[in-house]
Design an enzyme around this catalytic site. Structure first.
Site, PDB file in Angstrom:
ATOM      1  N   ASP A 163       0.996  -1.011  -0.112  1.00 40.52           N
ATOM      2  CA  ASP A 163       0.067   0.036   0.041  1.00 40.52           C
ATOM      3  C   ASP A 163       0.769   1.335   0.023  1.00 40.52           C
ATOM      4  O   ASP A 163       1.888   1.321   0.376  1.00 40.52           O
ATOM      5  CB  ASP A 163      -0.947   0.096   1.378  1.00 40.52           C
ATOM      6  N   GLU A 208       0.841  -0.390  -5.114  1.00 40.03           N
ATOM      7  CA  GLU A 208       0.102   0.726  -5.331  1.00 40.03           C
ATOM      8  C   GLU A 208       0.959   2.049  -5.331  1.00 40.03           C
ATOM      9  O   GLU A 208       1.399   2.745  -4.555  1.00 40.03           O
ATOM     10  CB  GLU A 208      -1.003   0.705  -4.171  1.00 40.03           C
TER      11      GLU A 208
END
EC number: 2.4.1.18
Length: 720
Positions: free
Chosen positions: A398, A451
Site C-alpha cells: 500500500d 500501489e
C-alpha cells in the site's frame, strides 16, 4: 544489596538476573532469591514435589530468600492467597536467544527477527514455556506483564542483551494468556506496550497481545503450492478485492468468522471465476474505520474474524478450491496509538524523531525509519511471515508513492532532502528492493503488487536493471482516465476520447493491474453503477460496457466487491454489501457478465499471455472520437490460440454496418455482447457468426461489417 533489592521490588531498573535466581556461595551452597509480591509463603521443591528448602520473607516486601544445599534443578512452591503454584524459577535459566540472531537483526535480517522476537514457544532442557523477546534500546528496564502474573509490572523484569534487545523465558506458560511489555523509558515513565511481533491479539478495542498456539496447523494445499512456478506460461490474473468485515455480515451485523467466510465467499468467487481474492489489510489494527490501513500488529491476523488458525484454514480452503490469496500489506506508516509502536521505548524508535521525516500530514500517522536496520528487519520479517506461515500468494504493498518521496503531501520547507539534496527517499527505495529480492529468493512465484500512483520509473523492472523489482503495479492513470470518461454524458464523450486511448501509450511500460478498487466507491462517489450517467437503463449499459472493455484491455484485473453486481451506494465498512439488489434482473445480469468475462479470460490465451507485451495488442479503431468507438485486437504473442477483437460503442446510438479491420480472413464469431438480454440489455448484436470481406481497413487485410449495440462492448473471435 538491600538497596538493590528494594529497587527491584519497586520496579526500578536493576539487573534482575544479578539478584534473583540461584547464586553460588563460598561454601558450595546456593542462595536463591525470588520476587513474588503478594505471596504468603514459598519453598524450594524438587521435580517430585519434595521440599528442599523453605524460603524466608525478607524485610523487603515481595522478596523471598533461601539456601539450597543440593545441586541440580529446583522448582518453586508459591503460596498465594487463593492458590498454591508449583513452577520453575524463570531466573534459574540461562539466555535462550543466540547472540548471532540478534546481530543479524541489527544488520536488517527479517528472517532472524521472525525466529527471535515475540512470544515464542521453546523448551529449555526438559521445561516447556514461552520466551518473550523485544527490541527497546532506549529503555532502562523492560518487564513482561500479563494474565500469568496478575499484570504486576514488578514480577518479571527481562534480561537486557546486546543491541537493546530484551528477553525472558517464562516456564509452563501455554497458549492463550494476554500480555504486554512494561517499558521504562529513559525519563522514568512506564509505558505499557503491545508486542510489535505478536502473532495473536485480543479483539479490539482491547489492545493486549496474546500468547499464540504452537504451530501445528496441518496444511492440505501441497498441490497448489507446488504449481506456484514463476517460470510457467503466464496465467490469467483476475482479482476480487474483499473487505472481510463487510463483504457479508451475520444476523447481528457482526463480521463473519473465517470458517463462515470460507463457506460463503469461496463458492461465490468460484462461481464468478476470479483467480484470486485480495483482502484489505487484516493485520491487526485498532481503528476499524481505517479499513485496516493503519495497522499496529504486523504479524497478527485481526481477532475480528477469529484465531490465526482460522485464517490459515481459510487460506487452505481457498487453495483447495483453486483460488489464490493476496493480502494488502502496509509498510508506509503506522498510527500513534499509545499501546503501539510510537515512542515505543520512550523515544523515536520505529519512526523518525524529526516530524518532517516521521509524520504523514495527510493521514496523521507516523512514517517508518527505513534507514534503521532493525526497522527494516521488522517489516521484512512481517512480509515473510505472512507468505511463509500463511501460504499467501501475494502482497499488495500500500501507498508506495508516499514511501518513495520525502516531500509526499508536504509543502516547501516541510520536508528534509536526501543526502544528495533530492526528494527521493533512498532508504525506502533500498527497503522495497530488499523486500522484493527476498520474496523472490525465498518464495518464487509469489506476487508483489505496488500501489504506486506516480510515474516512478521501473517499478516492475528488475532490480539488476535499476528497478524496484515488483511483479505488478496498479495502473492508477488508466483507472482515473477511463472512469472520468465513463462518468461523462455520452454526448460529451467525443471531446474526451483520449481518456480511453492514452493508457495504451504506456500500457506495456510496467506489468500493470487495472484496479477498480475500494478507493473508487467511497466518500460520496456512490458505487460504480451509481457513477454512470443517464437513466437506469443507461447506467447498467454503461457499467456492462466498461467492465467488458476493462477485461479486454491489456493488464491484469482487479474489481472491488459489490461492483460485480452493480451496488448503487458507497461502500460502508460497517455493514454488509447490498445483496438484496440481486433480486433485480439487471443486477443479476451484471453479475452473470462478470462471471462470463472471467470465464472468457481463462479460456482465451490471447487475453492473458500477452497482457504485458506490446506484441499482444493491435489497434483497429483508435481515433473514431465522433462515434466514441474503440476497437482493438488481442492475440497470443507466442502464436498460440486465435485472436480476439474487442469493440466498444460508448454512445447511446446503435451503429450498423460499422467496418472494422481484422488480421485473419474467414469466419468470426461473436462470443460476448454486453447488450445481450442475458445480461439485461436490448439484445442487439451480430447473430453469432460473421464472415470477413477482403477489403483492407485499419492496417489489416480483412474487414468485418458489424452491428454495434448502444453503450456496449462486444468480443469476436476468429474461428479455427
Amino acid at each position: 544489596m538491600s538497596q538493590t533489592l528494594q529497587a527491584l521490588a519497586d520496579g526500578l531498573p536493576v539487573d534482575a538476573f544479578a539478584v534473583l535466581g540461584p547464586h553460588p556461595l563460598a561454601d558450595g551452597r546456593r542462595q536463591v532469591r525470588v520476587l513474588a509480591p503478594g505471596a504468603e509463603a514459598m519453598g524450594l521443591i524438587d521435580s517430585r514435589g519434595k521440599l528442599l528448602a523453605r524460603m524466608q520473607a525478607s524485610a523487603i516486601d515481595g522478596v523471598f530468600e533461601g539456601i539450597l544445599s543440593i545441586e541440580g534443578p529446583y522448582r518453586l512452591r508459591i503460596v498465594w492467597p487463593d492458590m498454591v503454584q508449583e513452577i520453575e524459577d524463570p531466573y534459574a535459566f540461562a539466555v535462550t536467544l543466540d547472540e548471532s540472531l540478534l546481530l543479524q537483526i541489527a544488520a536488517g535480517d527479517g528472517q532472524a527477527l521472525r525466529r527471535a522476537l515475540g512470544a515464542q514457544h521453546v523448551q529449555c532442557g526438559e521445561v516447556p514455556g514461552v520466551r518473550f523477546a523485544v527490541w527497546a534500546p532506549h529503555a532502562q528496564r523492560v518487564a513482561v506483564v500479563g494474565d500469568f502474573n496478575g499484570w504486576d509490572v514488578r514480577r518479571h523484569p527481562m534480561r537486557q542483551r546486546i543491541g537493546g534487545f530484551w528477553e525472558l523465558f517464562l516456564p509452563r506458560v501455554e497458549a492463550g494468556p494476554r500480555y504486554k511489555y512494561a517499558v521504562t523509558a529513559a525519563d522514568g515513565r512506564v509505558l505499557l506496550k503491545a508486542d510489535p511481533v505478536a502473532r495473536q491479539t485480543e479483539l479490539p478495542p482491547a489492545t493486549a497481545s496474546v500468547v499464540p498456539g504452537t504451530d501445528t496447523f496441518a496444511w492440505t494445499d501441497a498441490a497448489w503450492m507446488a504449481k506456484r512456478d514463476p517460470s510457467a506460461v503466464p496465467a490469467p490474473l483476475s482479482i476480487y478485492e474483499v473487505h472481510a468485515a463487510s463483504w457479508r455480515r451475520d444476523g447481528h451485523n457482526q463480521p463473519l468468522d473465517w470458517p463462515t467466510l470460507a463457506e460463503q465467499l469461496i463458492p461465490y468467487v468460484q462461481q464468478l471465476r476470479f483467480t484470486h481474492i485480495e483482502l484489505l489489510p487484516i493485520t491487526e489494527h485498532p481503528f476499524g474505520g481505517s479499513w485496516g490501513y493503519q495497522p499496529l500488529g504486523l504479524y497478527a491476523p485481526t481477532a475480528r474474524h477469529g484465531s490465526p488458525d482460522g485464517f490459515a484454514q481459510f487460506v487452505d480452503a481457498c487453495h483447495r478450491a483453486g483460488i489464490g490469496v493476496i493480502l494488502d500489506w502496509v509498510s508506509a506508516h503506522f498510527p500513534d496509538d499509545a499501546h503501539g509502536l510510537a515512542q515505543f521505548d520512550g523515544a523515536a524508535l520505529y519512526e523518525h524523531a524529526d516530524p518532517r521525516e516521521g509524520m504523514h500530514r495527510d493521514w496523521n500517522t507516523l512514517i517508518y525509519n527505513y534507514g534503521r536496520p532493525e526497522v527494516t528487519a521488522y517489516l521484512l520479517g512481517s512480509a515473510l511471515e505472512w507468505i511463509d506461515h500463511y501460504h499467501l500468494d501475494g502482497l499488495r504493498v500500500d501507498a508506495v508513492a508516499s514511501m518513495l518521496y520525502r516531500d509526499y503531501g508536504r509543502a516547501e520547507g516541510e520536508w528534509v532532502p536526501n543526502a544528495h539534496g533530492g526528494r527521493e527517499n533512498l532508504e525506502a527505495v533500498a527497503f522495497l528492493r530488499q523486500l522484493n529480492r527476498e520474496i523472490a529468493a525465498h518464495f518464487p512465484g509469489v506476487l508483489t503488487i505496488a500501489e504506486e500512483s506516480t510515474a516512478w520509473p521501473g517499478v516492475t523492472a528488475a532490480i539488476s536493471d535499476g528497478g524496484l523489482g515488483f511483479t505488478h503495479k496498479w495502473n492508477m492513470g488508466w483507472m482515473h482516465d477511463t472512469l472520468s470518461y465513463m462518468q461523462r454524458d455520452p454526448a460529451e464523450r467525443a471531446h474526451h476520447h483520449s481518456q480511453l486511448t492514452f493508457g495504451l501509450v504506456y500500457a506495456f511500460d510496467e506489468r500493470f493491474v487495472l484496479p477498480i478498487s475500494h478507493d473508487e466507491v467511497v466518500h460520496g462517489t456512490g458505487g460504480l453503477l451509481g457513477q454512470m450517467p443517464g437513466d437506469d437503463w443507461r447506467r447498467f449499459a454503461n457499467l456492462r460496457a466498461y467492465l467488458a472493455l476493462m477485461w479486454a484491455h491489456p493488464g491484469d484485473k482487479l474489481l472491488f466487491m459489490g461492483a460485480e453486481f452493480g451496488q448503487w451506494a458507497d461502500w460502508n465498512h460497517d455493514q454488509s454489501l447490498d445483496w438484496h439488489l440481486l433480486e433485480g434482473a439487471r443486477h443479476r445480469g451484471v453479475q452473470l457478465l462478470v462471471g462470463d468475462l472471467n470465464a472468457t479470460l481463462r479460456r482465451t490465451p490471447a487475453l492473458y499471455r500477452g497482457t504485458h507485451r506490446a506484441k499482444g495488442f493491435d489497434w483497429s479503431v483508435a481515433d473514431d472520437a465522433r462515434n466514441s468507438v474503440l476497437a482493438f485486437i488481442r492475440h497470443d504473442p507466442d502464436g498460440g490460440g486465435v485472436p480476439l477483437l474487442a469493440v466498444s460503442n460508448l454512445t447511446a446510438q446503435p451503429l450498423h454496418d460499422y467496418g472494422v479491420g481484422v488480421p485473419r480472413a474467414g469466419a468470426w464469431r461473436e462470443i460476448l455482447n454486453t447488450d445481450s438480454a442475458h445480461y439485461g440489455g436490448s439484445n442487439l448484436g451480430n447473430s453469432g457468426r460473421l464472415a470477413t470481406e477482403p477489403m483492407g481497413m485499419h492496417g489489416h487485410a480483412q474487414r468485418l461489417r458489424l452491428t454495434l449495440p448502444p453503450l456496449a462492448t462486444i468480443y469476436l473471435q476468429a474461428e479455427k
